[in-house]
Scaffold this motif. Structure first.
Motif, PDB file in Angstrom:
ATOM      1  N   LEU A   1      -0.356   2.894   7.324  1.00 17.88           N
ATOM      2  CA  LEU A   1       1.276   2.363   7.448  1.00 17.88           C
ATOM      3  C   LEU A   1       1.227   0.703   7.516  1.00 17.88           C
ATOM      4  O   LEU A   1       1.951   0.218   6.684  1.00 17.88           O
ATOM      5  N   ALA A   2      -0.096   0.232   7.820  1.00 14.68           N
ATOM      6  CA  ALA A   2      -0.190  -1.132   7.559  1.00 14.68           C
ATOM      7  C   ALA A   2      -0.051  -1.764   5.990  1.00 14.68           C
ATOM      8  O   ALA A   2       0.640  -2.449   5.499  1.00 14.68           O
ATOM      9  N   ASP A   3      -1.062  -0.757   5.158  1.00 14.01           N
ATOM     10  CA  ASP A   3      -0.835  -0.985   3.828  1.00 14.01           C
ATOM     11  C   ASP A   3       0.627  -0.732   3.373  1.00 14.01           C
ATOM     12  O   ASP A   3       1.019  -1.628   2.453  1.00 14.01           O
ATOM     13  N   ARG A   4       1.222   0.235   3.744  1.00 13.73           N
ATOM     14  CA  ARG A   4       2.497   0.463   3.288  1.00 13.73           C
ATOM     15  C   ARG A   4       3.551  -0.920   3.632  1.00 13.73           C
ATOM     16  O   ARG A   4       4.455  -1.156   2.746  1.00 13.73           O
ATOM     17  N   TRP A   5       3.336  -1.260   4.594  1.00 11.85           N
ATOM     18  CA  TRP A   5       4.246  -2.560   5.232  1.00 11.85           C
ATOM     19  C   TRP A   5       3.589  -3.483   4.176  1.00 11.85           C
ATOM     20  O   TRP A   5       4.520  -4.614   3.810  1.00 11.85           O
TER      21      TRP A   5
END
Length: 408
Positions: free
Chosen positions: A253-257
């Motif tokens: 999720l952090a990567d996608r953000w």
């Protein structure tokens, strides 16, 4: 994309916020898992992160954005979804676009779904190893087969990602074979896959639910694995845990953000049924049609909210009609039959849900139409027959006998 190779972000993080969007469930435990993931993401990013839901739970996306928007200048919406099916491609983008019009002082970006990511493949491998330990086998010494079981979707792009994950899990690991399977909607279904894998006589079969929570469908996967284990005593079989709130889910999720905030989101559009014409899915092509579907979906929720103050509920229909739109049925006019059934059911205002189905195994006898929970299969159905199926069977519970192909 790994965290180390994430896009560089030059703007300061002051006034940033994130909204994590889960599907929503009647099971509060599942909704709590979404909130837990959001809290863990907030700890990692050190900026405000809230949770919202598509349906069945509160807050809804517009309400959550309305709460966050006055507190930030940049808001990133990230779907907590494993695959890029209709919710990710249609429903959330509609909510985001609507929010942009309402909150023009805030930059609202939309991130990608979790998708196929090395961290999730590693997490799957850990789930497999846990099943191996429970079964008392070791892949270095025993022939261990794995079945990755996902929910299943009417979106071919989404289903294809399950097969890609299965192959990535197989590569470089001492596993006998790794197969992709589904618990519903499409094929191959889990029970069929287990029986097919058993023909090779592996020492063990590890079934891993490729789902975030431990809801009803995860329970069905576990039950199917247990039933198979009882039926095949010469093959040890067991099911693992879903992905849950593991830190690797939060890392993705952090990567996608980061991707969204740096305007480097890449969606899989080359094989998206809403962008290109795929055989059997021609009626789903086109942005206007996809947007209409999302608007109808949103309106249905609003109608329910006004009537019974029960937000985002999906009442089970009295009848579920499945129309096979696989190749041979499609060539015989199944898509037109499905549309005529929907039009007739809409005009009659009957309590029925009419959806496309994958192959019903009666090729050459179609178009096939199955009516549940009655278990009646109609064969050779034409558009002229649609009104009869609706008026007689769906409205009056009277079977159209001359169309019956078989009963279950």
């Amino acid at each position: 994309m790994s965290v180390d190779n994430a896009p560089q972000i030059d703007a300061p993080l002051d006034d940033d916020a994130v909204l994590v969007v889960g599907h929503g469930s009647r099971r509060e435990k599942s909704n709590e898992q979404v909130r837990e993931v959001a809290a863990d993401l907030e700890s990692q990013l050190e900026i405000p992160v809230d949770a919202a839901y598509l349906e069945l739970a509160e807050p809804a996306i517009p309400d959550a954005i309305g709460t966050l928007a006055p507190t930030c200048r940049r808001l990133t919406v990230v779907p907590l979804s494993l695959f890029g099916a209709s919710h990710v491609k249609n429903d959330i983008p509609l909510a985001v676009q609507t929010a942009r019009a309402r909150h023009d002082g805030v930059t609202i970006r939309y991130g990608s779904h979790l998708g196929v990511h090395p961290s999730l493949v590693d997490l799957l491998d850990d789930r497999v190893r846990s099943v191996e330990a429970d079964l008392g086998v070791d892949r270095a010494e025993d022939d261990v087969a794995v079945v990755v079981c996902a929910r299943g979707s009417s979106d071919p792009d989404s289903n294809a990602d399950v097969h890609k994950l299965a192959r990535l899990l197989y590569e470089g690991r001492d596993l006998g074979r790794v197969e992709a399977s589904f618990i519903g909607v499409t094929t191959p279904e889990l029970d069929d896959t287990l029986h097919a894998v058993a023909k090779d006589r592996p020492d063990a079969i590890a079934v891993v639910p490729y789902m975030l929570g431990d809801g009803v469908l995860t329970g069905r996967i576990v039950d199917t694995a247990e039933e198979f284990d009882d039926e095949y005593p010469y093959v040890a079989a067991g099911a693992g845990d879903p992905l849950g709130t593991d830190h690797r889910v939060v890392d993705v999720l952090a990567d996608r953000w980061r991707e969204a905030r740096s305007d480097s989101v890449e969606m899989s559009c080359d094989t998206c049924k809403y962008k290109v014409e795929l055989s059997g899915y021609e009626e789903d092509k086109g942005g206007a049609r996809a947007m209409l579907r999302s608007l109808v979906h949103e309106a249905e929720h609003a109608d329910r909210d006004d009537v019974d103050d029960d937000p985002h509920t999906h009442d089970a229909p009295g009848k579920h009609v499945a129309v096979c739109t696989n190749q041979t049925c499609a060539e015989s006019g199944a898509t037109a039959v499905m549309e005529e059934l929907r039009n007739s059911a809409r005009d009659a205002d009957c309590d029925a849900r009419i959806t496309r189905s994958s192959c019903l195994g009666q090729c050459g006898d179609g178009p096939m139409v199955a009516v549940y929970p009655d278990g009646i299969w109609y064969g050779g159905v034409t558009t002229d027959d649609a009104d009869r199926v609706v008026s007689s069977h769906l409205e009056d519970d009277t079977i159209v006998s001359d169309l019956v192909h078989q009963t279950l």
